[in-house]
Write a protein that holds these residues in place. Structure first.
Motif, PDB file in Angstrom:
ATOM      1  N   GLY A 123      -0.752  -4.121   3.492  1.00 45.46           N
ATOM      2  CA  GLY A 123      -2.207  -4.116   3.539  1.00 45.46           C
ATOM      3  C   GLY A 123      -2.802  -5.456   3.171  1.00 45.46           C
ATOM      4  N   GLN A 124      -4.037  -5.660   3.579  1.00 40.29           N
ATOM      5  CA  GLN A 124      -4.839  -6.801   3.161  1.00 40.29           C
ATOM      6  C   GLN A 124      -6.120  -6.269   2.519  1.00 40.29           C
ATOM      7  OE1 GLN A 124      -5.734  -9.913   2.644  1.00 40.29           O
ATOM      8  NE2 GLN A 124      -3.746 -10.841   3.072  1.00 40.29           N
ATOM      9  N   ASP A 125      -6.351  -6.679   1.273  1.00 39.13           N
ATOM     10  CA  ASP A 125      -7.598  -6.357   0.600  1.00 39.13           C
ATOM     11  C   ASP A 125      -8.549  -7.539   0.800  1.00 39.13           C
ATOM     12  OD1 ASP A 125      -9.627  -5.489  -1.047  1.00 39.13           O
ATOM     13  OD2 ASP A 125      -8.584  -6.045  -2.907  1.00 39.13           O
ATOM     14  N   LEU A 126      -9.047  -7.674   2.031  1.00 47.12           N
ATOM     15  CA  LEU A 126      -9.987  -8.755   2.314  1.00 47.12           C
ATOM     16  C   LEU A 126     -11.238  -8.567   1.451  1.00 47.12           C
ATOM     17  CD1 LEU A 126      -9.566  -8.899   6.181  1.00 47.12           C
ATOM     18  CD2 LEU A 126      -8.773 -10.605   4.531  1.00 47.12           C
ATOM     19  N   LEU A 181      -4.753   6.232   0.369  1.00 50.92           N
ATOM     20  CA  LEU A 181      -4.122   4.924   0.261  1.00 50.92           C
ATOM     21  C   LEU A 181      -4.310   4.375  -1.141  1.00 50.92           C
ATOM     22  CD1 LEU A 181      -5.424   3.244   3.565  1.00 50.92           C
ATOM     23  CD2 LEU A 181      -3.341   4.597   3.240  1.00 50.92           C
ATOM     24  N   VAL A 182      -3.253   3.736  -1.652  1.00 49.44           N
ATOM     25  CA  VAL A 182      -3.331   3.033  -2.928  1.00 49.44           C
ATOM     26  C   VAL A 182      -2.922   1.583  -2.690  1.00 49.44           C
ATOM     27  CG1 VAL A 182      -2.586   2.926  -5.331  1.00 49.44           C
ATOM     28  CG2 VAL A 182      -2.760   5.157  -4.171  1.00 49.44           C
ATOM     29  N   SER A 240       5.608  12.162  -4.330  1.00 51.32           N
ATOM     30  CA  SER A 240       4.295  12.331  -3.721  1.00 51.32           C
ATOM     31  C   SER A 240       3.985  11.274  -2.671  1.00 51.32           C
ATOM     32  CB  SER A 240       3.213  12.278  -4.805  1.00 51.32           C
ATOM     33  OG  SER A 240       3.375  13.339  -5.715  1.00 51.32           O
ATOM     34  N   VAL A 241       4.873  10.291  -2.510  1.00 50.44           N
ATOM     35  CA  VAL A 241       4.625   9.176  -1.610  1.00 50.44           C
ATOM     36  C   VAL A 241       5.238   9.455  -0.243  1.00 50.44           C
ATOM     37  CG1 VAL A 241       4.989   6.706  -1.201  1.00 50.44           C
ATOM     38  CG2 VAL A 241       4.523   7.536  -3.514  1.00 50.44           C
ATOM     39  N   VAL A 260       0.851  -1.193   0.000  1.00 53.65           N
ATOM     40  CA  VAL A 260       0.000   0.000   0.000  1.00 53.65           C
ATOM     41  C   VAL A 260       0.886   1.242   0.000  1.00 53.65           C
ATOM     42  CG1 VAL A 260      -1.777   1.286   1.241  1.00 53.65           C
ATOM     43  CG2 VAL A 260      -1.824  -1.222   1.233  1.00 53.65           C
ATOM     44  N   ALA A 261       0.649   2.117  -0.965  1.00 53.74           N
ATOM     45  CA  ALA A 261       1.354   3.401  -1.021  1.00 53.74           C
ATOM     46  C   ALA A 261       0.490   4.467  -0.351  1.00 53.74           C
ATOM     47  CB  ALA A 261       1.646   3.796  -2.462  1.00 53.74           C
TER      48      ALA A 261
END
Length: 282
Positions: free
Chosen positions: A152-155, A238-239, A145-146, A127-128
């Motif tokens: 992260g978890q994209d449940l 968040l990305v 820009s970061v 995750v950025a």
């Protein structure tokens, strides 16, 4: 710099020690991580001069919250690793496939998630975190820009995610606790190469996902350039950059998360997050 949230307060982390930002700055900087991200250049410059003596807290990882607790925008990218696109039955996309996770799903690195009805799956992701307002940035300037990177978890609850024609993703990926991040936000200069990090997911101690982020079809700078070509990115956004192969719904037979499972998501140079799962109300 490694920024975390300990008992709700922003801390800078060094090894197993932490410095409370508001205390160490004598009140010049706030304790809210979101406020720090609003003035990230000042925050990072201050942290660079922090003496070792300021790290006077013992770091309890189980007391850490989300390093970015209240993002305004949460973007996510589908099919960004070729093996994952292949296991899902798709050719690698030529344009980023972007959806959203609603911000209320964001949680900390050590959480217990109540499983909703359906089929809940895992997706470990880099995750950025955006560190300044960014609009129409070029790819070669996008890392500026970061603010940092985190785990992260994209449940994902697959039934509601894939419901309808065409399917819509966001609701099935936004149940409470479905966006855990942490354990800390790590600035890009902490990595030898922020575009090439080992990423691993383990279920009950067994590896289920493994790759390196250099395998991404669209790396972090390209994603930020493409997103910011459409709309402004804001501090703390968040990305979620996509997941490697090895998700549960593509196993034979499929494997979904169940009561008692433990999911560990780990990225080189950042650390790990750990989720436990309980049965929700049916």
């Amino acid at each position: 710099m490694r920024l975390a949230a300990l008992d709700g307060r922003a801390v800078v982390v060094s090894g197993d020690r932490a410095a409370d930002v508001a205390t160490a700055s004598q009140g010049l900087l706030p304790s809210d991580p979101m406020a720090l991200l609003e003035d990230w250049s000042r925050t990072s410059a201050w942290a660079a001069e922090l003496p070792d003596s300021a790290y006077d807290l013992t770091l309890d990882v189980t007391a850490l919250g989300a390093p970015v607790p209240r993002p305004r925008q949460v973007f996510a990218v589908a099919l960004n690793y070729p093996p994952h696109a292949a296991e899902a039955g798709y050719t690698p996309p030529k344009e980023p496939l972007v959806f959203t996770k609603f911000p209320s799903c964001v949680g900390g690195p050590h959480t217990t998630v109540s499983l909703p009805p359906g089929k809940v799956d895992w997706e470990v992701e880099l995750v950025a975190v955006i560190g300044r307002e960014t609009y129409r940035v070029s790819e070669d300037r996008a890392w500026d820009s970061v603010a940092g990177l985190t785990v992260g978890q994209d449940l994902s609850e697959r039934v509601s995610q894939l419901q309808g024609r065409p399917a819509q993703f966001s609701l099935g990926k936004s149940f409470p606790g479905f966006g855990p991040i942490g354990p800390a936000l790590v600035t890009p200069d902490e990595f030898e190469d922020p575009d090439d990090l080992e990423i691993t997911g383990l279920l009950n101690g067994q590896p289920v996902q493994h790759d390196r982020t250099k395998s991404m079809i669209f790396p972090v700078p390209e994603l930020i350039a493409r997103l910011s070509a459409v709309l402004p990115l804001l501090p703390g956004d968040l990305v979620f950059t996509g997941t490697p192969a090895g998700v549960g719904n593509r196993m034979n037979p499929p494997r979904y998360l169940a009561e008692g499972d433990e999911l560990v998501s780990r990225i080189e140079g950042i650390g790990e997050i750990r989720q436990h799962f309980t049965a929700g109300h049916r």
